[in-house]
Design a protein around this motif. Structure first.
Motif, mmCIF file in Angstrom:
data_model
loop_
_atom_site.group_PDB
_atom_site.id
_atom_site.type_symbol
_atom_site.label_atom_id
_atom_site.label_comp_id
_atom_site.label_asym_id
_atom_site.label_seq_id
_atom_site.Cartn_x
_atom_site.Cartn_y
_atom_site.Cartn_z
ATOM 1 N N MET A 508 0.839 -1.326 -0.150
ATOM 2 C CA MET A 508 0.002 -0.129 0.048
ATOM 3 C C MET A 508 0.913 1.426 -0.080
ATOM 4 S SD MET A 508 -3.039 1.075 2.509
ATOM 5 C CE MET A 508 -3.832 -0.392 2.538
ATOM 6 N N VAL A 509 0.760 2.126 -0.697
ATOM 7 C CA VAL A 509 1.617 3.157 -1.289
ATOM 8 C C VAL A 509 1.066 4.593 -0.629
ATOM 9 C CG1 VAL A 509 2.904 4.549 -2.871
ATOM 10 C CG2 VAL A 509 2.642 1.926 -3.026
ATOM 11 N N PHE A 510 1.849 5.295 -0.188
ATOM 12 C CA PHE A 510 1.492 6.517 0.707
ATOM 13 C C PHE A 510 2.315 7.767 -0.078
ATOM 14 C CE2 PHE A 510 0.054 3.359 3.402
ATOM 15 C CZ PHE A 510 -1.013 3.741 3.814
ATOM 16 N N ASP A 511 1.875 8.497 -0.457
ATOM 17 C CA ASP A 511 2.672 9.707 -1.250
ATOM 18 C C ASP A 511 3.014 10.743 -0.091
ATOM 19 O OD1 ASP A 511 0.849 11.576 -1.242
ATOM 20 O OD2 ASP A 511 0.237 10.995 -3.480
ATOM 21 N N GLU A 512 3.526 11.788 -0.479
ATOM 22 C CA GLU A 512 4.094 12.725 0.475
ATOM 23 C C GLU A 512 3.241 13.653 1.248
ATOM 24 O OE1 GLU A 512 7.051 14.958 -1.843
ATOM 25 O OE2 GLU A 512 5.657 15.143 -3.319
ATOM 26 N N SER A 513 2.105 13.661 0.252
ATOM 27 C CA SER A 513 0.701 14.520 0.734
ATOM 28 C C SER A 513 0.041 13.677 1.915
ATOM 29 C CB SER A 513 0.176 15.082 -0.264
ATOM 30 O OG SER A 513 -0.415 13.823 -0.829
ATOM 31 N N ASP A 514 0.307 12.425 2.151
ATOM 32 C CA ASP A 514 -0.520 11.788 3.077
ATOM 33 C C ASP A 514 -0.396 11.975 4.716
ATOM 34 O OD1 ASP A 514 -2.326 10.497 0.935
ATOM 35 O OD2 ASP A 514 -0.627 9.075 0.532
#
Lengths: 601, 496, 287
Positions: A508-514
């Motif tokens: 599950m991938v999270f980006d810098e805005s999460d």
């Protein structure tokens, strides 16, 4: 039976009919043979206890709740003490204990993936439009977040899905309610590609047709198994080095051999289809897209360990899978692949489909046994292990869906050839559940040894090419990693060495805005909500852990909170009864160690 | 576990099967079961051959008790009787347990003999897990018998008419006494009626409430010249007494022993001092002995009395006071200090050749209850205990039990409907001996024609005004379990 | 004719416990060995007259080769086992488990030995936060009849009462665990009042409660009045008078009055369990 005291509440006519139908084959726990001759006794009662969970489902579906009259009636005919039955009924999220305000109860997933894509807004919108809504832990539909399960009175449950992430609205749900269609939700971007094994038929064959299945080599593996005999099947599985895909990676051949060598009878084959690990949806994809494969694989497993009873425990939130598996079981019976004298041999085997009712803990194997047996889904202490003391205290092999389905290609290819896929002891292929900020979320099949980077790139990489802030690997019971791990080969050995786990294949991938602190707190909440409550370290430990995380998200932690988290982690790992407590702090602690709890926004 | 009871009791609900026989048909059932065991070849031939006598005669005796005949008399379906017979005979070990439902009949002794026959047929006796088990209703019923509180026995069940035995007691007691048998309870009331018994000393019993046909019992007590009552309460009987000896309460205010149903002798101890002028019972009796002129009686302590018993009763010989303290109870017989006590009796029946006399089969006849049902008294009343209460309630009535069921007459829903009576209604209940008012409780599980009530609340419901005065000629026990009654609706309370 | 089944003779095993070689019979639990060796081992959910449920986890010990600590109460010892009962790991777990309980439950009326263990492990739950800021099981006591008080803010969910009400003693099944996780609690069906439930008031649940969550009303009232004084109470063992079973009663007497009745857990007749008459039928002694 005992001298049980029942309430005076009466069931409705519908509730009574539903329970009576359930008991039509086995009869009630007490039979009045004559005004002066009544037969009951503890043996008769024992045989019926396993009907409690199905009975609760019947009551819930009939009336929208577990009514006192309905439960009272079920207790009477099954010979179960009302206090115990109430204890079982209140264990599960999907059973209601208050007279329903509305016919439909909408469970909206607000777990880790879905909360990235507007789950909370959807909950508010649905409430505003007058629906009865309940936030839910992961519904196993993470590739099209947010997802929804509609639990209905006197009708089939529905799942509501949209075309892509972030697009499900209250309006869509109204449409689903009107059309009353069950929407399968298989997202297999690799569909039809060469080289697929586990996913080869998903999205390609008609999952409701045994003829279709047979055209695609269906039941060839079972026929081969029946020809070579149980010992040879186990030998092939052992040679293949197949290991469990549920998370613990135990060698399947060893497990089967241990059960086959037991003197005790009867033996049981249990399929753990209680896929509830947040971020996981691979087993659902197989069961919705290729249900006959699982039924065939279970039959082969049952044959090899000498079991005549198979038990398929499916999580209650998968109505589509339930319907397709029921159909697959019926069709297989009709075509002589289940029941007595399978494929004209001496082998008898049949499968009971059990639906869970909303309890992550029932994915723990011994809790699952208790759940089938009609008790609270509380894990048992181990040892003794299921191989000797499993379902009903009898020798049992329990395997995950993905594990079992591998057996088909092992038999088709031969164990040797199967073992040539992957690396070292990580043989074969693995299913990955891609969700979060990837371009094409869904289930992917890759041979072991592929790197994390390649896994994410196959799914189209990160949306808008944003920077990866963190990847949740292996599910809520797994751990967070950062982009430093992108070149990690996805094998059992390499991940173990790196101190992480493939778990159930979650990526599950999270980006810098999460908002990672919020995600981590939600994981802590998940364990708090899903702890069975049996042992102190987990029952209270998960609460205290979530309280610490809540303080972090409020930016008001105590000075001692990091130390407390570490202590909780050590003690939950050391002193809890089961894997839930052992892993409840893994992701949280990894997040702290990676500095993910520091707010960036 | 099989439960055989006219009512489907709590125990019956635990059981694998319940057989609801007619009240007073225990011998019929036992004979029918015996015949079925014989006819299906399930008897234990080796045991019968080597350890019993009278089998051939018994076999002939039970021959008329076919399943059909037994079913007709007992009200139980034939297949249930057959199942019971096969189950009992083929079980590796089996016990028959009973309480007053067997003994409180005019055929009480014969009922027990009929059950013994079954144990002898199958060899379910004299081995662990087998046997015949009468469950006692009080903590020391067994101990009372052990100590010789029977009309014809000395302590240790030794016959009072055996000169040698009596001589040993006379020596120890430094007193002479005859071998004449005393009277049992029933005979005492008869003797009161004939004025041959004119003075009675009642110790710890409340016959003015507890006797069957209690109106008659009270009249008899009234006509005594002297009634002395020794008790811990001012019971109804004590209120009738000329003299009352207030006594210490055995189990909480005295030192001594009690013997349980399983022949286990255990210590009882004083936890609190007796109130007011109450005295230890040993002291009361010793003082009486002195007043009556004894010079040898002295002031024995409980332990001294126990040691005297051990010297005279062989089966208690090995149970020293110290062992009773240390081992938490010993089961008799325990002849010497090295003997561990006996878990079960009649093991000798398995010795080959058998030591001592063979166990006899008894040819006993079914005889229906004396108080016959007829058109006027069509309902069978049986009485019994409930969980939270005890006998006439003098001890158990003192705490506030949340499950106290009260004093209702339980009848079947069918009978209630027929009599046009609803649950909770007060009715007139009459037998050939008396008539009282009772509240009705309907019970869907009760047999038609059967009524049940407890005897725990004599102040509220004087139930023993109704119970039968018939007794067993051998034991003297009253037929509490089978009275014939009628139930009448009260049209207007003004007419009561 | 059938033979009476006799179990095979149990063989001897040898284990090392805290550095000492010790012999035991096969089937003995680690706790059995600890008790025999005089190693004080805290227990909350274990009792000699109940089946071990191993839920409280204060009895955990370290066994060489085991990934996690193991509950000594339920784990049978195996030949060659190497056991540590007082390692840092063991102490840390025991202490924190007590702290977790102490932070969520009122432990004031626990048995003396429980209080001693808490002192021994230097239990201090203050770092979890003050009780009004964190989740606890605080709630008013349930008083629904004149015999029992159920004060569930003292309940540690050790399951003992459920076991005593069910298959370990009474077979009444009036209470069971309901709910899940931190919301799990002991309850009748639909939380009906005890007199409306299947309860037969044997008091066996109260007899096994280690924290004073279940108490006889007499004791509760005396505690509330401040007259309960365990130190001056004398306990005398005698035999119940209400039937022929021969149950041993322990009469707890304060100021020449019976204030509580228990039964010895190690006596073969009762294994510590009684019925309503034995447990409460003593009022006539002092009336």
């Amino acid at each position: 039976m005992s001298d049980l005291k029942f309430g005076t509440e009466e069931p409705t006519a519908e509730e009574k009919t539903a329970i009576d139908e359930l008991l039509s084959e086995i009869g009630p726990a007490e039979i009045k043979l004559d005004e002066r001759f009544v037969v009951s006794g503890r043996t008769r009662v024992k045989d019926r206890r396993r009907l409690l969970l199905p009975a609760l489902h019947e009551l819930q579906n009939t009336s929208g709740w577990i009514s006192p009259g309905g439960l009272n009636y079920a207790c009477k005919v099954l010979g179960i003490p009302p206090a115990e039955a109430y204890g079982v009924a209140t264990f599960y999220h999907l059973f209601s204990h208050e007279s329903p305000e509305a016919k439909d109860l909408i469970h909206v997933c607000d777990d880790v993936a879905c909360r990235l894509f507007g789950a909370e807004t959807l909950i508010e919108d649905l409430k505003d439009s007058g629906h009865k809504v309940k936030p839910s832990p992961c519904l196993g539909q993470c590739e099209r977040a947010p997802s929804v399960l509609i639990q209905r009175t006197n009708k089939k449950d529905l799942t509501a899905v949209a075309e892509s992430n972030n697009s499900l609205t209250a309006v869509n749900i109204e449409q689903v309610l009107t059309s009353e269609t069950l929407t399968p939700q298989m997202t297999v971007p690799q569909k039809g590609s060469e080289g697929l094994s586990l996913l080869s038929r998903v999205g390609v064959v008609d999952p409701e047709s045994i003829e279709g299945y047979m055209k695609f080599n269906g039941y060839d593996a079972l026929k081969k198994a029946l020809t070579i005999g149980p010992d040879k099947v186990i030998e092939e599985v052992t040679t293949s080095k197949l290991s469990g895909r549920g998370g613990a990676a135990f060698p399947t051949g060893v497990k089967w051999r241990a059960v086959a060598d037991q003197v005790g009878r009867p033996r049981h084959l249990v399929c753990n289809a209680d896929e509830s690990e947040p971020g996981t949806f691979k087993d659902r994809t197989i069961m919705e897209g290729d249900p006959f494969a699982l039924i065939e694989a279970m039959t082969i497993a049952g044959f090899s360990i000498g079991a005549e009873q198979g038990w398929l425990y499916l999580r209650g939130e998968y109505p589509v899978a339930a319907e397709r598996l029921e159909n697959a079981i019926t069709e297989s019976r009709k075509n002589g692949f289940l029941g007595e004298n399978i494929a004209g041999t001496e082998f008898n085997f049949d499968i009971h489909l059990y639906k869970g009712a909303g309890a992550y803990i029932c994915g723990e194997e011994t809790a699952l046994f208790n759940s089938i047996e009609g008790f609270r889904g509380e894990p048992r202490n181990k040892p003794p292990f299921p191989t000797t003391h499993g379902l009903f205290g009898e020798p049992t092999a329990i395997n995950n869906v993905e594990t079992l389905v591998n057996v088909l290609s092992i038999l088709t290819l031969g164990g040797d050839k199967y073992a040539m896929q992957g690396t070292g002891n990580s043989t074969g292929t693995r299913l990955f559940c891609l969700s979060g900020r990837v371009v094409n979320p869904g289930v992917y099949e890759h041979p072991f040894g592929i790197t994390l980077r390649e896994v994410i790139e196959t799914a189209g990489g990160v949306v808008n090419s944003k920077k990866i802030k963190a990847i949740l690997l292996g599910g809520a019971a797994g751990s967070f990693v950062t982009s430093n791990y992108l070149d990690l080969p996805m094998t059992l050995e390499d991940t173990r060495e790196a101190g992480v786990s493939l778990g159930s294949g979650v990526v599950m991938v999270f980006d810098e805005s999460d908002d990672l602190p919020d995600t981590v707190r939600r994981i802590a909440q998940f364990f708090r909500d899903e702890s069975c409550g049996q042992c102190v370290p987990c029952r209270v430990g998960t609460v205290r852990q979530e309280e610490v995380l809540a303080r972090f998200t409020r930016n008001a932690p105590f000075d001692t909170d990091e130390e407390l988290l570490e202590d909780l982690s050590v003690v939950m790992k050391d002193a809890s009864i089961c894997g839930l407590g052992h892993t409840a702090s893994g992701a949280v602690l990894s997040a702290i160690n990676l500095g993910l709890l520091e707010r960036t926004r | 576990m099989w439960a055989i009871d006219p009512r489907r009791t709590s125990s019956a609900k635990f059981a694998d099967a319940w057989l609801g026989l007619n009240v007073g048909t225990d011998i019929a059932l036992a004979n029918g079961v015996a015949r079925e065991i014989i006819h299906t070849g399930l008897v234990n031939e080796e045991f019968i051959e080597n350890a019993t006598e009278g089998y051939e005669e018994f076999k002939t005796h039970v021959e008329p008790w076919t399943l059909d005949v037994t079913s007709e008399v007992t009200g139980i379906p034939s297949e249930a009787i057959a199942d019971l017979a096969h189950g009992y005979a083929t079980a590796p070990t089996a016990q028959i347990l009973w309480t007053l439902g067997i003994t409180e009949h005019h055929t009480g002794v014969d009922n027990v003999l009929a059950l013994s026959n079954l144990a002898l047929l199958t060899g379910h006796i004299g081995r662990p897990g087998s046997g015949l088990v009468p469950l006692r209703g009080q903590n020391n019923v067994q101990g009372g018998g052990d100590m010789g509180a029977l009309p014809n026995k000395l302590p240790g069940f030794q016959d009072v008419d055996d000169d040698n035995i009596r001589a040993r007691f006379e020596k120890a007691w430094k007193a002479e006494f005859t071998g004449e048998h005393g009277l049992n309870l029933t005979e005492m009331f008869e003797a009161m009626e004939q004025d041959t018994l004119r003075a009675v000393w009642v110790i710890g019993e409340n016959p003015a409430d507890s006797e069957a046909d209690v109106k008659h019992a009270r009249a008899m007590l009234e006509r005594l010249e002297v009634l002395v009552v020794q008790d811990v309460f001012m019971t109804r009987t004590a209120q009738m007494a000329d003299v009352v000896f207030p006594a210490a309460l055995g189990w909480a205010e005295s030192e001594g022993t009690a013997t349980s149903s399983e022949r286990r002798v255990q210590r009882i101890r004083a936890a609190v001092p007796p109130p007011g002028q109450a005295k230890q019972e040993i002291e009361i009796i010793s003082e009486m002995a002195k007043r009556l002129g004894s010079t040898t009686w002295g002031d024995p302590t409980p332990q001294e009395l126990w040691d005297e018993l051990r010297s005279l009763s062989p089966m208690h010989g090995g149970m020293s006071w110290e062992r009773l303290e240390a081992e938490g109870g010993i089961q008799w017989p325990c002849p010497d200090e090295d003997h561990p006590g006996s878990l079960f009796l009649h093991g000798r029946l398995w010795e080959r050749p058998i030591s001592g006399r063979r166990a006899p089969f008894s040819c006993v006849e079914h005889r229906p209850p004396v108080d016959e049902l007829n058109a006027e008294f069509p309902i069978r009343l049986t009485t019994g205990r409930v969980l939270d209460s005890y006998n006439t309630g003098v001890q158990s009535g003192k705490f506030d039990s949340p499950i106290r069921s009260g004093d209702a007459l339980e009848i079947s829903s069918e009978d209630a409907a027929m009599l046009n009576i609803v649950d909770g209604e007060t009715v007139r209940v009459s037998s050939r001996r008396g008539s009282i008012l009772m509240r009705v409780k309907t019970d869907a599980e009760l047999q038609v024609g059967l009524a049940f009530t407890t005897f725990h609340f004599p102040e509220l419901v004087d139930i023993n005004q109704l119970t039968s005065d018939a007794t067993d000629s051998k034991s003297g026990t009253g037929e509490f379990k089978a009275a014939a009654i009628k139930i009448e609706k009260i049209e207007s309370m003004a007419n009561v | 004719m059938n033979e009476i089944p006799v179990g095979a003779p149990r063989s001897q095993i040898e284990v090392q416990i805290d550095g000492k070689q010790v012999k035991a019979v096969e089937g003995a639990t680690i706790l059995n060995i600890c008790q025999k060796e005089g190693i004080d081992t805290p227990t909350l959910c274990w009792a000699e007259n109940l089946t071990p449920v191993n839920v409280c986890r204060v009895c955990v010990v370290e066994v060489e080769g085991s990934r996690t600590l193991v509950p000594s109460c339920s784990r049978p010892a195996e030949d060659g086992m190497v056991i540590s009962t007082d390692s840092d790991r063991v102490r840390k777990s025991r202490k924190l488990v007590f702290e977790l309980l102490d932070s969520s439950v009122d432990m004031d009326r626990s048995t003396t030995e429980v209080k001693e263990w808490m002192e021994h492990y230097e239990v201090d739950s203050s770092r979890m936060g003050s009780k009004n800021e964190i989740a606890t099981v605080a709630q008013p006591p349930k008083i629904q009849d004149s015999l029992y008080v159920r004060d569930y803010e003292r309940c540690i969910l050790c399951y003992k009462c459920v076991e005593a009400c069910g298959e370990d003693a009474q077979y009444t099944f009036a209470i069971a665990t309901a709910g899940r996780g931190f919301d799990a609690h002991i309850s009748t069906e639909f939380d009906v009042s005890l007199p409306d439930s299947a309860c037969v008031y044997c008091g066996n649940c109260i007899g096994v409660c280690p924290t004073g969550a279940l108490v006889f009303k007499t004791e509760h009232d005396m505690r509330e009045e401040g007259t309960w004084d365990e130190e001056t109470q004398e306990v005398t063992t005698t035999v119940c008078s209400f039937c022929g079973v021969g149950c041993n009663l322990e009469l707890h007497v304060q100021d020449e009055k019976i204030v509580k009745v228990t039964s010895p857990a190690d006596h073969s007749v009762t294994s510590g369990h009684l019925c309503i008459k034995g447990r409460f039928g003593w009022q006539h002694v002092q009336s």
